[in-house]
Design a protein around this motif. Structure first.
Motif, PDB file in Angstrom:
ATOM      1  N   ALA A 159     -13.191  -1.861   2.112  1.00 50.80           N
ATOM      2  CA  ALA A 159     -13.692  -0.485   2.161  1.00 50.80           C
ATOM      3  C   ALA A 159     -12.682   0.514   1.612  1.00 50.80           C
ATOM      4  N   GLN A 160     -11.394   0.172   1.665  1.00 51.25           N
ATOM      5  CA  GLN A 160     -10.389   1.136   1.215  1.00 51.25           C
ATOM      6  C   GLN A 160     -10.119   1.041  -0.289  1.00 51.25           C
ATOM      7  N   ILE A 161     -10.813   0.160  -0.990  1.00 52.00           N
ATOM      8  CA  ILE A 161     -10.680   0.085  -2.445  1.00 52.00           C
ATOM      9  C   ILE A 161     -11.612   1.131  -3.037  1.00 52.00           C
ATOM     10  N   SER A 162     -11.041   2.231  -3.456  1.00 51.22           N
ATOM     11  CA  SER A 162     -11.864   3.367  -3.878  1.00 51.22           C
ATOM     12  C   SER A 162     -11.785   3.669  -5.370  1.00 51.22           C
ATOM     13  N   GLY A 163     -10.848   3.093  -6.079  1.00 51.52           N
ATOM     14  CA  GLY A 163     -10.705   3.391  -7.505  1.00 51.52           C
ATOM     15  C   GLY A 163     -11.910   2.921  -8.304  1.00 51.52           C
ATOM     16  N   ALA A 164     -12.348   3.756  -9.240  1.00 48.34           N
ATOM     17  CA  ALA A 164     -13.527   3.399 -10.051  1.00 48.34           C
ATOM     18  C   ALA A 164     -13.291   2.128 -10.855  1.00 48.34           C
ATOM     19  N   ASP A 165     -12.054   1.923 -11.300  1.00 47.33           N
ATOM     20  CA  ASP A 165     -11.749   0.742 -12.113  1.00 47.33           C
ATOM     21  C   ASP A 165     -11.805  -0.551 -11.304  1.00 47.33           C
ATOM     22  N   TRP A 166     -11.778  -0.434  -9.981  1.00 42.87           N
ATOM     23  CA  TRP A 166     -11.727  -1.626  -9.127  1.00 42.87           C
ATOM     24  C   TRP A 166     -13.064  -1.924  -8.457  1.00 42.87           C
ATOM     25  N   GLN A 167     -14.110  -1.162  -8.748  1.00 50.26           N
ATOM     26  CA  GLN A 167     -15.367  -1.356  -8.037  1.00 50.26           C
ATOM     27  C   GLN A 167     -16.049  -2.672  -8.400  1.00 50.26           C
ATOM     28  N   ASP A 168     -15.990  -3.048  -9.672  1.00 51.39           N
ATOM     29  CA  ASP A 168     -16.582  -4.340 -10.064  1.00 51.39           C
ATOM     30  C   ASP A 168     -15.892  -5.491  -9.338  1.00 51.39           C
ATOM     31  N   ALA A 169     -14.562  -5.416  -9.299  1.00 49.97           N
ATOM     32  CA  ALA A 169     -13.801  -6.471  -8.620  1.00 49.97           C
ATOM     33  C   ALA A 169     -14.108  -6.478  -7.125  1.00 49.97           C
ATOM     34  N   ARG A 170     -14.235  -5.294  -6.537  1.00 50.04           N
ATOM     35  CA  ARG A 170     -14.540  -5.216  -5.104  1.00 50.04           C
ATOM     36  C   ARG A 170     -15.911  -5.828  -4.794  1.00 50.04           C
ATOM     37  N   LEU A 171     -16.905  -5.490  -5.609  1.00 54.35           N
ATOM     38  CA  LEU A 171     -18.253  -6.005  -5.365  1.00 54.35           C
ATOM     39  C   LEU A 171     -18.316  -7.514  -5.569  1.00 54.35           C
ATOM     40  N   MET A 172     -17.636  -8.007  -6.613  1.00 61.70           N
ATOM     41  CA  MET A 172     -17.652  -9.447  -6.864  1.00 61.70           C
ATOM     42  C   MET A 172     -16.944 -10.203  -5.746  1.00 61.70           C
ATOM     43  N   ALA A 173     -15.800  -9.663  -5.302  1.00 63.41           N
ATOM     44  CA  ALA A 173     -15.077 -10.300  -4.200  1.00 63.41           C
ATOM     45  C   ALA A 173     -15.904 -10.253  -2.915  1.00 63.41           C
ATOM     46  N   THR A 174     -16.584  -9.135  -2.679  1.00 69.19           N
ATOM     47  CA  THR A 174     -17.434  -9.015  -1.494  1.00 69.19           C
ATOM     48  C   THR A 174     -18.537 -10.067  -1.513  1.00 69.19           C
ATOM     49  N   LEU A 185       0.805  -1.214   0.000  1.00 68.44           N
ATOM     50  CA  LEU A 185       0.000   0.000   0.000  1.00 68.44           C
ATOM     51  C   LEU A 185       0.840   1.267   0.000  1.00 68.44           C
ATOM     52  N   ALA A 186       2.170   1.113   0.104  1.00 71.65           N
ATOM     53  CA  ALA A 186       3.039   2.291   0.067  1.00 71.65           C
ATOM     54  C   ALA A 186       2.888   3.055  -1.240  1.00 71.65           C
ATOM     55  N   VAL A 187       2.427   2.382  -2.284  1.00 72.89           N
ATOM     56  CA  VAL A 187       2.185   3.023  -3.572  1.00 72.89           C
ATOM     57  C   VAL A 187       0.683   3.058  -3.801  1.00 72.89           C
ATOM     58  N   ALA A 188       0.161   4.244  -4.107  1.00 72.29           N
ATOM     59  CA  ALA A 188      -1.287   4.411  -4.235  1.00 72.29           C
ATOM     60  C   ALA A 188      -1.872   3.551  -5.352  1.00 72.29           C
ATOM     61  N   ASP A 189      -1.119   3.323  -6.427  1.00 71.29           N
ATOM     62  CA  ASP A 189      -1.635   2.534  -7.548  1.00 71.29           C
ATOM     63  C   ASP A 189      -1.860   1.076  -7.173  1.00 71.29           C
ATOM     64  N   ASN A 190      -1.247   0.634  -6.079  1.00 71.66           N
ATOM     65  CA  ASN A 190      -1.401  -0.762  -5.651  1.00 71.66           C
ATOM     66  C   ASN A 190      -2.596  -0.953  -4.728  1.00 71.66           C
ATOM     67  N   ARG A 191      -3.306   0.121  -4.432  1.00 67.03           N
ATOM     68  CA  ARG A 191      -4.356   0.044  -3.413  1.00 67.03           C
ATOM     69  C   ARG A 191      -5.447  -0.954  -3.778  1.00 67.03           C
ATOM     70  N   GLY A 192      -5.863  -0.986  -5.037  1.00 68.16           N
ATOM     71  CA  GLY A 192      -6.931  -1.899  -5.435  1.00 68.16           C
ATOM     72  C   GLY A 192      -6.509  -3.359  -5.341  1.00 68.16           C
ATOM     73  N   ALA A 193      -5.373  -3.695  -5.962  1.00 64.45           N
ATOM     74  CA  ALA A 193      -4.918  -5.085  -5.959  1.00 64.45           C
ATOM     75  C   ALA A 193      -4.543  -5.536  -4.554  1.00 64.45           C
ATOM     76  N   ALA A 194      -3.834  -4.674  -3.810  1.00 59.69           N
ATOM     77  CA  ALA A 194      -3.448  -5.038  -2.448  1.00 59.69           C
ATOM     78  C   ALA A 194      -4.675  -5.195  -1.550  1.00 59.69           C
ATOM     79  N   GLY A 195      -5.685  -4.352  -1.761  1.00 55.80           N
ATOM     80  CA  GLY A 195      -6.899  -4.473  -0.965  1.00 55.80           C
ATOM     81  C   GLY A 195      -7.610  -5.799  -1.178  1.00 55.80           C
ATOM     82  N   LEU A 196      -7.678  -6.244  -2.433  1.00 54.46           N
ATOM     83  CA  LEU A 196      -8.323  -7.531  -2.719  1.00 54.46           C
ATOM     84  C   LEU A 196      -7.544  -8.690  -2.114  1.00 54.46           C
ATOM     85  N   ILE A 197      -6.211  -8.629  -2.230  1.00 54.75           N
ATOM     86  CA  ILE A 197      -5.390  -9.712  -1.667  1.00 54.75           C
ATOM     87  C   ILE A 197      -5.506  -9.725  -0.149  1.00 54.75           C
ATOM     88  N   GLY A 198      -5.409  -8.518   0.475  1.00 60.37           N
ATOM     89  CA  GLY A 198      -5.518  -8.450   1.925  1.00 60.37           C
ATOM     90  C   GLY A 198      -6.882  -8.914   2.421  1.00 60.37           C
TER      91      GLY A 198
END
Length: 398
Positions: A145-160, A114-127
Motif C-alpha cells: 500500500a505504501q508504494i505510491s510512485g506512478a512508475d512503480w504501479q505496474d510492478a505493485r499490481l503484478m506483485a500483488t 525507506l530512509a530515502v524516499a527514492d527507495n520506497r518502491g523497490a524497498a516496498g516490493l522486497i518487504g
C-alpha cells in the motif's frame, strides 16, 4: 611518491621564480606612497611582491569566511550523502537476504532502506515479498500500500497478483490483474498468474482458454499444457454430464488434438453412454482410435452398442483385427461383442486367443471372467468355475 602532475607544478614554480629573479634584478624603479603625514618609499619589486602577497592573503581570508559561512550546508550535504549511502546499502542487503531465504532480515533491511524516499518502491516490493514468504499477509499488504510512485504501479499490481495467487486468494489476484489489463497490454506473466487463479476457482473454460493462449506463445512446457488442457476439458465435460446436447456442443468446440486424446474420448463416451447417446459415443471412440490406438477405448467400445445390435461394431472391429492380428485388447473386445450377440463359438475363439496373448494381469482377469460367463451361458458350469477360479487367483497376484 610525487605524481607527474606534482612534478609539473614544481617545475613551473621554479621557472616562475627564475623569471621573477631575473626580471627583478634589472628593475631599479621606486614606488612612493604618500598619505599625509606619512610617506613610504619602496622599490618596485617589493611593491609587486607585497601586492601579490596581499592578494593571496585576501583570497585565503575570503575562502575561509566563505567556508565557515557554508559549513552548515556542507554538513547537511555530507549527512544526506551518508544517509543515501546507508539506505542504498540496506536496499542491497535486503535483496540479498530475500534471495538467500532470510526473510526477517530482508524485511528489516527493506525498512532501513525507506530512509530515502527514492527507495520506497523497490524497498516496498522486497518487504512485501519477504512478509509474504513469512505468511504475514496483513504486513505484506501494508508494504504494497505504501508504494505510491506512478512508475512503480505496474510492478505493485503484478506483485500483488502473483502473491495473492500464491496465497490461494484467487479473487484478489484477478482484481489486480484486471487493473493491469485496464492500463493496456497483455503480458505473458500476467496470463500465467491468471491461469493459476482460474485453476483455484475451478473456472475451467477460462483455464482452457489461457492454456491455449500460453501454448501459442510457448510460455508453457508442452507436457504441462497437455495435462492442463486434459484436466480442464475433463471437468467441463463432467459439468455437462446431465445435458447431452451441451456435452456434444462442448466436444465439438474442443481442438482436434483434444478430441483425439484417448483419455478425453473415453470420458466423453462414458458420459454419453450414461445418457443413452450410444451412437455419438461410438463415433467419438472410433474417431479417437483412428488417431490414437488405446486399450481403454477398446474396452469402452462394446458399451456403444445401439439398440442391442452389435453386428456393425463387430464388422468394424474385425476390420481392425486384420491389421492388428496380435492385439490382445482388440481380441478381448471382439469376444465381448460376440458374446453380446450370442455368437458363442466366435466369442470363445476370440477370448481364448486374447487370453494367450494377454501380457498384463488385469486383461487376464477380465478375459477369464468373460470366458466364465460364456460357459455359464453354454451350461458348462465346470469350465465356468475354472475360469472364475483362475480370475480370482490372478486377482490375488495383482
Amino acid at each position: 611518491m610525487m605524481t607527474i602532475r606534482g612534478l609539473i607544478w614544481l617545475a613551473l614554480l621554479f621557472a616562475v621564480a627564475a623569471i621573477v629573479a631575473t626580471v627583478g634584478g634589472f628593475n631599479g624603479g621606486q614606488i612612493l606612497l604618500v598619505l599625509p603625514p606619512y610617506r613610504v618609499d619602496m622599490s618596485l619589486n617589493l611593491f609587486v611582491v607585497a601586492l601579490v602577497v596581499l592578494f593571496i592573503a585576501l583570497y585565503a581570508l575570503i575562502r575561509s569566511v566563505r567556508g565557515v559561512w557554508k559549513m552548515p550546508q556542507r554538513v547537511a550535504a555530507y549527512r544526506a550523502r551518508s544517509k543515501l549511502a546507508k539506505a542504498n546499502a540496506a536496499l542491497r542487503d535486503a535483496l540479498g537476504h530475500l534471495y538467500a531465504g532470510r526473510f526477517s532480515k530482508a524485511e528489516k533491511a527493506a525498512r532501513d532502506a525507506l530512509a530515502v524516499a527514492d527507495n520506497r518502491g523497490a524497498a516496498g516490493l522486497i518487504g512485501a515479498n519477504a512478509a509474504h514468504r513469512l505468511h504475514e499477509y496483513a504486513r505484506r499488504d501494508e508494504w504494497l500500500a505504501q508504494i505510491s510512485g506512478a512508475d512503480w504501479q505496474d510492478a505493485r499490481l503484478m506483485a500483488t497478483a502473483d502473491m495473492r495467487a500464491d496465497g490461494r486468494d484467487a479473487d484478489g489476484a484477478l482484481v489486480a490483474l484486471t487493473e493491469i489489463q485496464a492500463q493496456g497490454g497483455r503480458r505473458i506473466h500476467a496470463q500465467q498468474i491468471a491461469l493459476r487463479a482460474q485453476q483455484q476457482l475451478k473456472n475451467w473454460s477460462e483455464v482452457l482458454k489461457l492454456v491455449r493462449m500460453l501454448e501459442k506463445r510457448e510460455a508453457l512446457h508442452p507436457a504441462v499444457a497437455v495435462r492442463l488442457r486434459q484436466v480442464a476439458a475433463e471437468n467441463l465435460l463432467r459439468d455437462r454430464r446431465h445435458n447431452p446436447d451441451a456435452l456434444l456442443e462442448l466436444w465439438q468446440s474442443l481442438s482436434a488434438t483434444e478430441r483425439q486424446s484417448p483419455r478425453l474420448a473415453d470420458l466423453a463416451a462414458e458420459l454419453l453412454i450414461a445418457l443413452d447417446r450410444r451412437a455419438e459415443a461410438r463415433k467419438i471412440v472410433e474417431d479417437a482410435l483412428a488417431h490414437n490406438w488405446d486399450a481403454r477405448l477398446l474396452r469402452r467400445y462394446p458399451d456403444c452398442i445401439v439398440g442391442g445390435d452389435a453386428f456393425p461394431l463387430i464388422q468394424r472391429a474385425e476390420a481392425w483385427q486384420k491389421e492388428r492380428t496380435e492385439d490382445a485388447d482388440l481380441l478381448f473386445t471382439l469376444g465381448r461383442l460376440c458374446l453380446h450377440q450370442q455368437l458363442w463359438g466366435k466369442a470363445q475363439a476370440f477370448l481364448e486367443a486374447a487370453l494367450k496373448l494377454a501380457d498384463n494381469e488385469p486383461l487376464k482377469i477380465r478375459t477369464h471372467r468373460a470366458l466364465a460367463r460364456l460357459h455359464e451361458q453354454l451350461g458348462d458350469t465346470e469350465k465356468a468355475a475354472e475360469h472364475y477360479r483362475a480370475s480370482a487367483l490372478a486377482m490375488n497376484v495383482v
